[in-house]
Design a protein around this motif. Structure first.
Motif, PDB file in Angstrom:
ATOM      1  N   SER A   1       0.814  -1.210   0.000  1.00 39.43           N
ATOM      2  CA  SER A   1       0.000   0.000   0.000  1.00 39.43           C
ATOM      3  C   SER A   1       0.850   1.262   0.000  1.00 39.43           C
ATOM      4  CB  SER A   1      -0.926   0.017   1.210  1.00 39.43           C
ATOM      5  OG  SER A   1      -0.154   0.034   2.397  1.00 39.43           O
ATOM      6  N   CYS A   2       2.150   1.139   0.142  1.00 41.24           N
ATOM      7  CA  CYS A   2       2.978   2.345   0.108  1.00 41.24           C
ATOM      8  C   CYS A   2       3.208   2.818  -1.320  1.00 41.24           C
ATOM      9  CB  CYS A   2       4.319   2.101   0.806  1.00 41.24           C
ATOM     10  SG  CYS A   2       5.422   1.063  -0.146  1.00 41.24           S
ATOM     11  N   ARG A   3       2.838   1.989  -2.306  1.00 46.03           N
ATOM     12  CA  ARG A   3       3.135   2.331  -3.704  1.00 46.03           C
ATOM     13  C   ARG A   3       2.651   3.716  -4.112  1.00 46.03           C
ATOM     14  NH1 ARG A   3       1.483  -2.958  -6.495  1.00 46.03           N
ATOM     15  NH2 ARG A   3       3.379  -4.206  -6.455  1.00 46.03           N
ATOM     16  N   PRO A   4       1.397   4.087  -3.818  1.00 45.79           N
ATOM     17  CA  PRO A   4       0.902   5.364  -4.338  1.00 45.79           C
ATOM     18  C   PRO A   4       1.700   6.564  -3.836  1.00 45.79           C
ATOM     19  CG  PRO A   4      -0.900   4.010  -3.493  1.00 45.79           C
ATOM     20  CD  PRO A   4       0.361   3.347  -3.091  1.00 45.79           C
ATOM     21  N   MET A   5       2.389   6.419  -2.745  1.00 43.48           N
ATOM     22  CA  MET A   5       3.101   7.587  -2.229  1.00 43.48           C
ATOM     23  C   MET A   5       4.560   7.638  -2.677  1.00 43.48           C
ATOM     24  SD  MET A   5       3.562   6.770   1.802  1.00 43.48           S
ATOM     25  CE  MET A   5       4.311   8.391   1.958  1.00 43.48           C
ATOM     26  N   LEU A   6       4.946   6.745  -3.590  1.00 46.57           N
ATOM     27  CA  LEU A   6       6.328   6.758  -4.065  1.00 46.57           C
ATOM     28  C   LEU A   6       6.457   7.757  -5.222  1.00 46.57           C
ATOM     29  CD1 LEU A   6       7.114   2.943  -4.125  1.00 46.57           C
ATOM     30  CD2 LEU A   6       7.440   4.596  -2.301  1.00 46.57           C
ATOM     31  N   GLY A   7       7.552   8.459  -5.272  1.00 47.25           N
ATOM     32  CA  GLY A   7       7.799   9.347  -6.386  1.00 47.25           C
ATOM     33  C   GLY A   7       8.238   8.553  -7.611  1.00 47.25           C
ATOM     34  N   PRO A   8       8.456   9.232  -8.714  1.00 49.86           N
ATOM     35  CA  PRO A   8       8.869   8.552  -9.954  1.00 49.86           C
ATOM     36  C   PRO A   8      10.301   8.022  -9.872  1.00 49.86           C
ATOM     37  CG  PRO A   8       8.877  10.925 -10.233  1.00 49.86           C
ATOM     38  CD  PRO A   8       8.319  10.674  -8.870  1.00 49.86           C
ATOM     39  N   ASP A   9      11.024   8.394  -8.846  1.00 47.19           N
ATOM     40  CA  ASP A   9      12.423   7.955  -8.744  1.00 47.19           C
ATOM     41  C   ASP A   9      12.539   6.592  -8.079  1.00 47.19           C
ATOM     42  OD1 ASP A   9      11.407   9.067  -6.431  1.00 47.19           O
ATOM     43  OD2 ASP A   9      13.389   9.604  -5.662  1.00 47.19           O
TER      44      ASP A   9
END
Lengths: 279, 279
Positions: free
Chosen positions: B234-242
């Motif tokens: 569930s942490c995926r959506p808060m990851l930046g493009p990097d």
DNA sequence: CCGCGTCGATACCTCACGGGTATCGGTGAT
DNA sequence: ATCACCGATACCCGTGAGGTATCGACGCGG
């Protein structure tokens, strides 16, 4: 907040009467009044409404009564466990309801005693609904509870077994011929009302049934034809020939759990829990 | 046992030094020594071995330290919750790890706010492993925990969601091409050790990885190519493009639970819990 | 081997506070 | 109107919590 103040407050909150509370505490009434007022000042909260002619708890008082009892239990537990740790080099106190888990308990004790490194286990048999208190205030280390009857609030648990329930009737009662019964049918047997168990505070709910405190008492009443009851299947082996059982499929299933106070997982306790879950 | 004595004991047990403990307590050393000795007499237990040149805890002392901290937390909780009940007519404090449950949390807050009879909910974001303490000493009423990382010992819980974990890598890292990774592979990436999280006492275990306190800090380190980590999906959506993710099937599945202190199930809290379980 | 520093224990003093008795003030029952 | 009940107030006393000064035991450097 000192435990002394908390004990005073709890006494007054339980008696709702300064004079009686003071007597229970073995002191005079004026210093008790003063101590409670001082506690109120320090907390910045009114705990009692003094309506001249008795006192009543305020909302904040109700909170402090609930939380304060838990805190006092924790303090008592700390004291008891420390004393025990200082004297005996260990040993566990296991609490179970008198008359319940009559098969599981000896199996557990035997299996644990056979483990390497097992410590002596004292068994404490108590009435219904007293286990949680014993565990929380340190008089017991581990217990067998039966959900959903007992509440495991504030305790760590491991599931052991789940079973259905059966109606207990005097042998020869007409309904013993039935393959199954419903809760409603058992509750409605004329002249044999369901017994009343004490609540968490030790008082009994109102109703027609007899007040019972443990299983032996209950079984005796059933044998006399004065009550009917619904109990977990595992009680069957301990019934005499004067009692018969009929399954009650719509009764809630009963889960036996082993429970212990959090943060007190000693090596010995861990061994007992491991043994229990492997049974 | 009075809370004062208990606080004194805990201070000495933590400092293992009467002088420093006295300083921390804002008092002189002699009365502290005397109070501890008196506590030992009253308990009938030796709590410290005074080996001239520092002191060490005895077995009984270790028990009292563990149990006494819990008891002091309970007393603090009682005091805090009473103060809150007296002032604001309610409101809940919900604690969550900063950076975790970033999808669940707003959904929960919105859904609860839409309920009839909802009270204001203050959100308290904290570092890893601090939630339990905040719940136990009354600074928070309810929290979101992630099993098996957090311990729910002594708390009541309801399961909310269970999810797998993914490895977090800098975008473009060779391993991002893989369909899946194992824990062992992630842990063995050269130059990118797994981070170390603080334990329950706030200290870090020994090891090669960087010390991290929250998720933002960790993600920044990964973006810099200085660490790799395995986190719930569930942490995926808060990851930046990097950053890129790769599933790690053999990582333990993470269960998000809503947890609250036992015996404190107010009406407002019950509503929030009900809302959470219905999401 | 002898000062010296460190650290907990002891001796002794003081005063705040916990607890006691006597009494007051307000309220409901008779 | 009177009385009984109940919590609050006034006042006194003794315990004990906390302070300062000092001791005794131990480890260490010269």
């Amino acid at each position: 907040m000192e435990t002394r103040e908390l004990r005073y407050f709890v006494a007054v909150a339980e008696e709702l009467h300064f004079g009686r509370a003071a007597e229970r505490l073995g002191m005079a009434q004026p210093p008790l009044s003063r101590a409670v007022r001082q506690l109120e000042r320090r907390l910045g909260a009114t705990l009692f409404d003094r309506n001249s002619r008795g006192v009543t708890l305020t909302e904040a008082g109700a909170v402090l009564l609930r939380e304060g009892r838990a805190a006092l239990d924790a303090v008592d537990a700390a004291e008891r466990r420390t004393r025990r740790a200082a004297n005996g080099p260990a040993g566990l106190v296991l609490v179970a309801k008198a008359g319940a888990s009559s098969e599981l308990l000896p199996k557990l004790l035997d299996a644990y005693a056979a483990e390497p490194g097992a410590v002596p286990v004292d068994v404490l048999l108590c009435g219904v609904g007293q286990q949680e208190g014993l565990l929380r205030d340190g008089r017991a280390d581990v217990g067998l509870l039966h959900l959903p009857f007992d509440s495991a609030a504030g305790l760590d648990v491991e599931r052991l077994t789940t079973e259905g329930q059966v109606a207990i009737l005097p042998a020869g009662h007409p309904l013993t011929g039935r393959r199954t019964l419903t809760m409603a049918e058992v509750a409605a047997i004329p002249g044999m009302p369901m017994p009343r168990w004490p609540g968490r505070d030790g008082t009994y709910p109102d109703g027609p049934g007899p007040e019972v405190r443990d299983h032996a008492q209950l079984l005796q009443l059933i044998g006399l034809g004065r009550a009917a009851a619904v109990l977990p299947e595992s009680c069957r082996p301990m019934l005499g020939p004067d009692l018969a059982t009929v399954p009650v499929p719509d009764a809630p299933r009963v889960t036996t759990v082993i429970a212990w106070p959090p943060h007190s997982r000693s090596l010995a306790l861990a061994g007992l829990i491991r043994t229990a879950t492997r049974l």
